[in-house]
Write a protein that holds these residues in place. Sequence first.
Motif, mmCIF file in Angstrom:
data_model
loop_
_atom_site.group_PDB
_atom_site.id
_atom_site.type_symbol
_atom_site.label_atom_id
_atom_site.label_comp_id
_atom_site.label_asym_id
_atom_site.label_seq_id
_atom_site.Cartn_x
_atom_site.Cartn_y
_atom_site.Cartn_z
ATOM 1 N N GLU A 113 0.862 -1.175 0.000
ATOM 2 C CA GLU A 113 0.000 0.000 0.000
ATOM 3 C C GLU A 113 0.898 1.224 0.000
ATOM 4 O O GLU A 113 1.821 1.330 0.800
ATOM 5 C CB GLU A 113 -0.904 0.005 1.232
ATOM 6 C CG GLU A 113 -1.869 1.172 1.262
ATOM 7 C CD GLU A 113 -2.791 1.131 2.462
ATOM 8 O OE1 GLU A 113 -3.775 1.885 2.451
ATOM 9 O OE2 GLU A 113 -2.524 0.374 3.403
ATOM 10 N N ASP A 116 -0.795 7.032 -0.787
ATOM 11 C CA ASP A 116 -2.119 7.487 -1.214
ATOM 12 C C ASP A 116 -3.217 6.471 -0.903
ATOM 13 O O ASP A 116 -4.377 6.706 -1.224
ATOM 14 C CB ASP A 116 -2.121 7.773 -2.720
ATOM 15 C CG ASP A 116 -1.096 8.830 -3.098
ATOM 16 O OD1 ASP A 116 -0.835 9.724 -2.257
ATOM 17 O OD2 ASP A 116 -0.553 8.763 -4.211
ATOM 18 N N GLU A 118 -3.377 3.411 -2.211
ATOM 19 C CA GLU A 118 -3.587 2.494 -3.329
ATOM 20 C C GLU A 118 -2.784 1.223 -3.093
ATOM 21 O O GLU A 118 -1.649 1.258 -2.628
ATOM 22 C CB GLU A 118 -3.163 3.154 -4.632
ATOM 23 C CG GLU A 118 -3.952 4.403 -4.921
ATOM 24 C CD GLU A 118 -4.111 4.640 -6.401
ATOM 25 O OE1 GLU A 118 -3.796 3.739 -7.195
ATOM 26 O OE2 GLU A 118 -4.562 5.729 -6.741
ATOM 27 N N THR A 119 -3.389 0.067 -3.423
ATOM 28 C CA THR A 119 -2.710 -1.210 -3.232
ATOM 29 C C THR A 119 -2.048 -1.652 -4.522
ATOM 30 O O THR A 119 -2.502 -1.331 -5.623
ATOM 31 C CB THR A 119 -3.694 -2.296 -2.748
ATOM 32 O OG1 THR A 119 -4.723 -2.439 -3.726
ATOM 33 C CG2 THR A 119 -4.284 -1.947 -1.408
#
Length: 178
Positions: A113, A116, A118-119
């Motif tokens: 991750e 931000d 996001e993964t």
Amino acid sequence: MKGRNMTRWRDPAKDPRQAPKSNLITAEGAARLRGILDHLSRVKRPALSTKVGEAAALGDRSENADYTYNKKELNRVIARIRYLTKRLDELQVIDRLPADTHKVFFGAYVSLEDDDGETLDIRIVGHDEINPQKRWISIDTPMAKALLGKEEDDEVAVATPSGEKTYCILEVRYSSSA
């Protein structure tokens, strides 16, 4: 002088393309390469040899497009067979799990991750197995080098072209099932 073989000069000491590549490969990757080699050797090469022989029997080879094309294709297949045979001899197959499966090592599937939220799911594989669509990255990449030896909940800083990026390791696993 301009030409297709003209490239800009690069210092070999600083050229990342000259860096030695690791000779590691997963068992699945080695099996895939052996399958390709087997297909080229048993199916494709004999078929092309037959086509070249038939085209050569027609006579004038200088104006025979079928002969020229199949001969080039046969030479390409023979070169690929030679490369795969040599490469498979050089590779070291990693077919067992590491002692500590909670840490990132070769063959690991890693969920990350970023800052931000996001993964990013990646797998660390050998140079011959890179697949951008599946997000399989080489063990020689800066991202993989930064991740090696880390475990879940560790933060990792990775140098990217747009600057340093920080990732948190969410999960480490060694099978493709989620």
